[in-house]
Design a protein around this motif. Structure first.
Motif, PDB file in Angstrom:
ATOM      1  N   THR A   1       0.862  -1.177   0.000  1.00  0.00           N
ATOM      2  CA  THR A   1       0.000   0.000   0.000  1.00  0.00           C
ATOM      3  C   THR A   1       0.899   1.227   0.000  1.00  0.00           C
ATOM      4  N   LEU A   2       0.815   2.037  -1.048  1.00  0.00           N
ATOM      5  CA  LEU A   2       1.700   3.184  -1.204  1.00  0.00           C
ATOM      6  C   LEU A   2       0.897   4.483  -1.273  1.00  0.00           C
ATOM      7  N   HIS A   3       1.387   5.482  -0.567  1.00  0.00           N
ATOM      8  CA  HIS A   3       0.839   6.834  -0.654  1.00  0.00           C
ATOM      9  C   HIS A   3       1.115   7.382  -2.060  1.00  0.00           C
ATOM     10  N   PRO A   4       0.210   8.161  -2.641  1.00  0.00           N
ATOM     11  CA  PRO A   4       0.452   8.716  -3.985  1.00  0.00           C
ATOM     12  C   PRO A   4       1.725   9.549  -4.088  1.00  0.00           C
ATOM     13  N   GLY A   5       2.211  10.054  -2.959  1.00  0.00           N
ATOM     14  CA  GLY A   5       3.429  10.852  -2.983  1.00  0.00           C
ATOM     15  C   GLY A   5       4.694  10.052  -2.733  1.00  0.00           C
ATOM     16  N   THR A   6       4.610   8.727  -2.685  1.00  0.00           N
ATOM     17  CA  THR A   6       5.794   7.907  -2.411  1.00  0.00           C
ATOM     18  C   THR A   6       6.870   8.161  -3.459  1.00  0.00           C
ATOM     19  N   ALA A   7       8.099   8.318  -2.984  1.00  0.00           N
ATOM     20  CA  ALA A   7       9.200   8.782  -3.839  1.00  0.00           C
ATOM     21  C   ALA A   7       9.420   7.928  -5.072  1.00  0.00           C
ATOM     22  N   VAL A   8       9.333   6.599  -4.932  1.00  0.00           N
ATOM     23  CA  VAL A   8       9.628   5.736  -6.075  1.00  0.00           C
ATOM     24  C   VAL A   8       8.668   5.977  -7.234  1.00  0.00           C
ATOM     25  N   LEU A   9       7.442   6.382  -6.949  1.00  0.00           N
ATOM     26  CA  LEU A   9       6.466   6.614  -8.006  1.00  0.00           C
ATOM     27  C   LEU A   9       6.798   7.843  -8.839  1.00  0.00           C
ATOM     28  N   HIS A  10       7.594   8.747  -8.282  1.00  0.00           N
ATOM     29  CA  HIS A  10       7.904   9.996  -8.968  1.00  0.00           C
ATOM     30  C   HIS A  10       9.322  10.037  -9.526  1.00  0.00           C
ATOM     31  N   TYR A  11      10.261   9.379  -8.848  1.00  0.00           N
ATOM     32  CA  TYR A  11      11.665   9.501  -9.246  1.00  0.00           C
ATOM     33  C   TYR A  11      12.335   8.177  -9.579  1.00  0.00           C
ATOM     34  N   GLY A  12      11.591   7.084  -9.476  1.00  0.00           N
ATOM     35  CA  GLY A  12      12.092   5.802  -9.960  1.00  0.00           C
ATOM     36  C   GLY A  12      13.273   5.231  -9.206  1.00  0.00           C
ATOM     37  N   GLN A  13      13.430   5.568  -7.926  1.00  0.00           N
ATOM     38  CA  GLN A  13      14.545   5.014  -7.145  1.00  0.00           C
ATOM     39  C   GLN A  13      14.205   3.578  -6.758  1.00  0.00           C
ATOM     40  N   GLU A  14      14.669   2.658  -7.586  1.00  0.00           N
ATOM     41  CA  GLU A  14      14.354   1.239  -7.405  1.00  0.00           C
ATOM     42  C   GLU A  14      15.470   0.404  -7.995  1.00  0.00           C
ATOM     43  N   ILE A  15      15.797  -0.683  -7.341  1.00  0.00           N
ATOM     44  CA  ILE A  15      16.804  -1.623  -7.834  1.00  0.00           C
ATOM     45  C   ILE A  15      16.279  -3.038  -7.635  1.00  0.00           C
ATOM     46  N   PHE A  16      16.875  -3.992  -8.340  1.00  0.00           N
ATOM     47  CA  PHE A  16      16.458  -5.383  -8.157  1.00  0.00           C
ATOM     48  C   PHE A  16      17.587  -6.315  -8.563  1.00  0.00           C
ATOM     49  N   GLU A  17      17.393  -7.586  -8.271  1.00  0.00           N
ATOM     50  CA  GLU A  17      18.329  -8.644  -8.633  1.00  0.00           C
ATOM     51  C   GLU A  17      17.544  -9.829  -9.170  1.00  0.00           C
TER      52      GLU A  17
ATOM     53  N   PHE B   1      14.322  -6.897  -4.365  1.00  0.00           N
ATOM     54  CA  PHE B   1      14.211  -5.534  -4.879  1.00  0.00           C
ATOM     55  C   PHE B   1      14.093  -4.558  -3.716  1.00  0.00           C
ATOM     56  N   MET B   2      14.373  -3.299  -3.991  1.00  0.00           N
ATOM     57  CA  MET B   2      14.320  -2.240  -2.994  1.00  0.00           C
ATOM     58  C   MET B   2      13.827  -0.965  -3.652  1.00  0.00           C
ATOM     59  N   PHE B   3      13.061  -0.165  -2.910  1.00  0.00           N
ATOM     60  CA  PHE B   3      12.611   1.102  -3.472  1.00  0.00           C
ATOM     61  C   PHE B   3      12.541   2.174  -2.389  1.00  0.00           C
ATOM     62  N   ALA B   4      12.664   3.428  -2.822  1.00  0.00           N
ATOM     63  CA  ALA B   4      12.536   4.576  -1.929  1.00  0.00           C
ATOM     64  C   ALA B   4      11.078   4.727  -1.529  1.00  0.00           C
ATOM     65  N   ALA B   5      10.805   4.739  -0.216  1.00  0.00           N
ATOM     66  CA  ALA B   5       9.424   4.693   0.272  1.00  0.00           C
ATOM     67  C   ALA B   5       9.011   5.950   1.033  1.00  0.00           C
ATOM     68  N   ASP B   6       9.772   7.026   0.925  1.00  0.00           N
ATOM     69  CA  ASP B   6       9.385   8.279   1.578  1.00  0.00           C
ATOM     70  C   ASP B   6       8.039   8.767   1.047  1.00  0.00           C
ATOM     71  N   GLU B   7       7.179   9.236   1.922  1.00  0.00           N
ATOM     72  CA  GLU B   7       5.963   9.924   1.504  1.00  0.00           C
ATOM     73  C   GLU B   7       6.292  11.407   1.411  1.00  0.00           C
ATOM     74  N   PHE B   8       7.062  11.736   0.382  1.00  0.00           N
ATOM     75  CA  PHE B   8       7.646  13.073   0.259  1.00  0.00           C
ATOM     76  C   PHE B   8       7.944  13.297  -1.211  1.00  0.00           C
ATOM     77  N   THR B   9       7.267  14.258  -1.824  1.00  0.00           N
ATOM     78  CA  THR B   9       7.349  14.388  -3.273  1.00  0.00           C
ATOM     79  C   THR B   9       8.516  15.225  -3.768  1.00  0.00           C
ATOM     80  N   ALA B  10       9.189  15.953  -2.902  1.00  0.00           N
ATOM     81  CA  ALA B  10      10.372  16.698  -3.345  1.00  0.00           C
ATOM     82  C   ALA B  10      11.537  15.736  -3.549  1.00  0.00           C
TER      83      ALA B  10
END
Length: 328
Positions: A46-62, A133-142
Motif C-alpha cells: 500500500t503506497l501513498h500517492p506521494g511515495t518517492a519511487v512513483l515519482h523519481y524511480g529510485q528502485e533496484i532489483f536482482e 528488490f528495494m525502493f525509496a518509500a518516503d511519503e515526500f514528493t520533493a
C-alpha cells in the motif's frame, strides 16, 4: 495454494505470471537502519500517492535461481555475488546498501518457505526465479535522498523468457538507441534501465527479432555492448572468447562465471577496451568459488547461511509451515 494447482504451474510455468506463496521483507529508516525483517504471505504493498519511487524511480532489483539437485537438496549459485551487485546498485541510486548477510538470509528464508515451488526433478528453466528488490518509500514528493526504503524478495517459476523457448534468440542491432553511457546507470540493475529499453525492444519486435543488441553509440557503427536481457559473448574460430568490458554495462554473474571457466574449455579470454575501468580481474574472490562441478551455496536442514535473521510468519492449514526458518 492447493498442491495440485502448484504442481500444474511448476510443470508448465509461464515467465512472470504466477508468484509463489510467500515474500521476505525488511524496512530501513535513516534513524533506525534495517529492521522489521520477516517472511510472510505474499501480499500487495500500500503506497501513498506521494511515495518517492512513483515519482523519481529510485528502485533496484536482482535475479537468481534456486536449483534442485539429484540428492534432493536445494542450491543457490554464487548468491553473494548478487548481494554485492545489489549493494553497488543501491549506492548508485542513493539507496541504503543492504548488508550481505541480510541479502543471503532473506533469500534462504524465502526458499525454505516456498521449497515446494522448486521442482523435485530438475527441469531446465523451470526453477523459481528469486527477485530481491528495494525502493525509496518516503511519503515526500520533493527530490531528495530517501529517508525510508523497503526491501523485499519475491519468486516465481521461470518458464522460457522468449517465444522461441530454449532454441536461441534473434538479435536486432539498434542504430537508434543505446543501452548506457559512461557515468550513467548502465552498471546498476535498476528499473529505469529496463523501462528505457522498451522502445528499442518494440523496434526489434517490429523487425521480427527477439531481442536488441546494443552498440556504444547511435548511427549504426560502434562497439558491441550488451543485449537487452543479457551480456554478450562471441567465440572466434581460433578459440578467443570475446566480450565487452565493464564500466557502462551490467556486471553479470553468469558473465563472470563464463570468464572464470573459459580456460577449462580451451578458450582464451579477450575482454574489450572499456569506456571506464573493467574491474572484473580485480574483484574479490567469491566465497563460493566457481568450479566445474562445484561451488554453489547449499541450503541444508541445519539453517545454512544466516536465515535466522529473517523470522517466518507463514502458517499453513493452521500449523507452522514445515520450512519455517529457525527463530533467533
Amino acid at each position: 495454494m492447493p498442491d495440485s494447482a502448484r504442481a500444474e504451474i511448476v510443470a508448465s510455468p509461464v515467465f512472470g505470471r504466477h508468484l509463489t506463496d510467500h515474500m521476505a521483507s525488511a524496512t530501513w529508516t535513516v534513524r533506525k537502519g534495517w529492521r522489521d525483517r520477516k517472511v510472510g504471505p505474499l501480499e500487495p504493498f500500500t503506497l501513498h500517492p506521494g511515495t518517492a519511487v512513483l515519482h523519481y524511480g529510485q528502485e533496484i532489483f536482482e535475479g537468481l535461481k534456486a536449483y534442485r539437485h539429484a540428492d534432493g537438496g536445494v542450491f543457490l549459485f554464487r548468491p553473494e555475488v548478487n548481494a554485492r551487485r545489489f549493494a553497488h546498485s543501491a549506492r548508485r541510486m542513493a539507496l541504503p546498501p543492504l548488508p550481505e548477510e541480510d541479502f543471503l538470509a532473506s533469500i534462504e528464508a524465502l526458499v525454505r518457505a516456498d521449497e515446494q515451488w522448486v521442482p523435485l526433478r530438475r527441469r531446465r528453466r523451470q526453477e523459481p526465479l528469486l527477485t530481491p528488490f528495494m525502493f525509496a518509500a518516503d511519503e515526500f514528493t520533493a527530490l531528495r535522498v530517501p529517508e525510508r526504503a523497503v526491501y523485499s524478495v519475491i519468486a516465481w517459476p521461470a518458464g522460457p523468457l522468449f517465444p522461441s523457448g530454449h532454441n536461441g534468440v534473434t538479435l536486432w542491432i539498434s542504430s537508434r538507441y543505446t543501452r548506457s553511457a559512461p557515468g550513467g546507470t548502465g552498471d546498476a540493475k535498476c528499473g529505469g534501465n529496463y523501462a528505457a529499453s522498451m522502445a528499442a525492444q518494440i523496434e526489434a519486435t517490429e523487425h521480427g527479432c527477439d531481442q536488441v543488441l546494443y552498440l556504444d553509440r547511435t548511427g549504426g557503427e560502434g562497439n558491441l555492448e550488451e543485449a537487452g536481457t543479457m551480456n554478450v559473448f562471441l567465440v572466434t574460430g581460433d578459440g578467443l572468447l570475446v566480450t565487452p568490458a565493464l564500466g557502462a554495462i551490467l556486471d553479470g554473474v553468469t558473465r563472470d562465471a563464463v570468464l572464470s571457466l573459459a580456460a577449462e574449455f580451451g578458450l582464451t579470454r579477450s575482454v574489450g577496451a572499456s569506456r571506464q575501468a573493467d574491474d572484473g580481474a580485480a574483484r574479490a574472490p567469491s566465497k563460493h568459488p566457481v568450479r566445474s562441478g562445484g561451488g554453489p551455496l547449499r541450503l541444508d536442514a541445519a539453517g545454512g547461511v544466516s536465515a535466522r535473521r529473517f523470522s517466518s510468519e507463514s502458517k499453513r492449514r493452521g500449523r507452522s509451515n514445515s520450512t519455517t526458518v529457525p527463530q533467533p
